[in-house]
Design an enzyme around this catalytic site. Structure first.
Site, PDB file in Angstrom:
ATOM      1  CB  CYS A 158      43.410  37.415  37.069  1.00  0.00           C
ATOM      2  SG  CYS A 158      42.518  38.440  38.241  1.00  0.00           S
ATOM      3  CB  CYS A 207      37.838  35.804  42.947  1.00  0.00           C
ATOM      4  SG  CYS A 207      38.808  34.743  41.860  1.00  0.00           S
TER       5      CYS A 207
HETATM    6 FE1  FES Z   1      41.172  37.077  39.259  1.00  0.00          FE
HETATM    7 FE2  FES Z   1      38.923  35.816  39.690  1.00  0.00          FE
HETATM    8  S1  FES Z   1      40.571  35.149  38.485  1.00  0.00           S
HETATM    9  S2  FES Z   1      39.433  37.825  40.286  1.00  0.00           S
END
Ligand code: FES
Length: 124
Positions: A35, A104
């Site tokens: 991400c 996360c």
């Molecule tokens: Fe990757 Fe939240 S989407 S840390």
């Protein structure tokens, strides 16, 4: 059902311990390659106790809420206890995270571990 718990929203909108500690005793930075989110933790440690902790997170709402909650959970803790903090405990303290957002909270666990490792290295 809302995607995020009230606690996640509260910590996202009003993050605790946001910022930088100059001359921190330990600094840990981790990221998630998928991400692209990045989390940095700064620790002040005195006599094996975490006396202050701050974070900078460039990431999603869950990452910011996880960092904020994690700093609250380890502030005032002994190093040994902070090392035991798991991402699950962070997520539980936030009244849960959606399954696809659990990674996360992993960043928060890893950033704390990295900062504590940095402290140990500097001390050695
Ligand atoms: Fe990757 Fe939240 S989407 S840390």
């Amino acid at each position: 059902m809302a995607l995020y718990s009230d606690k996640v929203m509260e910590h996202f909108l009003k993050p605790r311990n946001l910022g930088v500690i100059e001359n921190a005793d330990g600094v840990g930075e981790v990221g998630n390659a998928k991400c692209g989110d990045i989390m940095k933790m700064y620790l002040k440690i005195d006599n094996d106790i975490i006396t202050d902790v701050k974070f900078e997170t460039f990431g999603c709402a869950s990452a910011i809420a996880s960092s904020s909650m994690a700093t609250e959970l380890i502030k005032g803790q002994r190093i040994e206890d902070a090392l035991q903090l798991t991402n699950k405990a962070v997520a539980e303290a936030l009244d849960g995270l959606p399954a696809h957002k659990m990674h996360c909270s992993v960043l928060a666990e890893e950033a704390i571990q990295a900062a504590l490792e940095d402290y140990k290295k500097k001390k050695a």
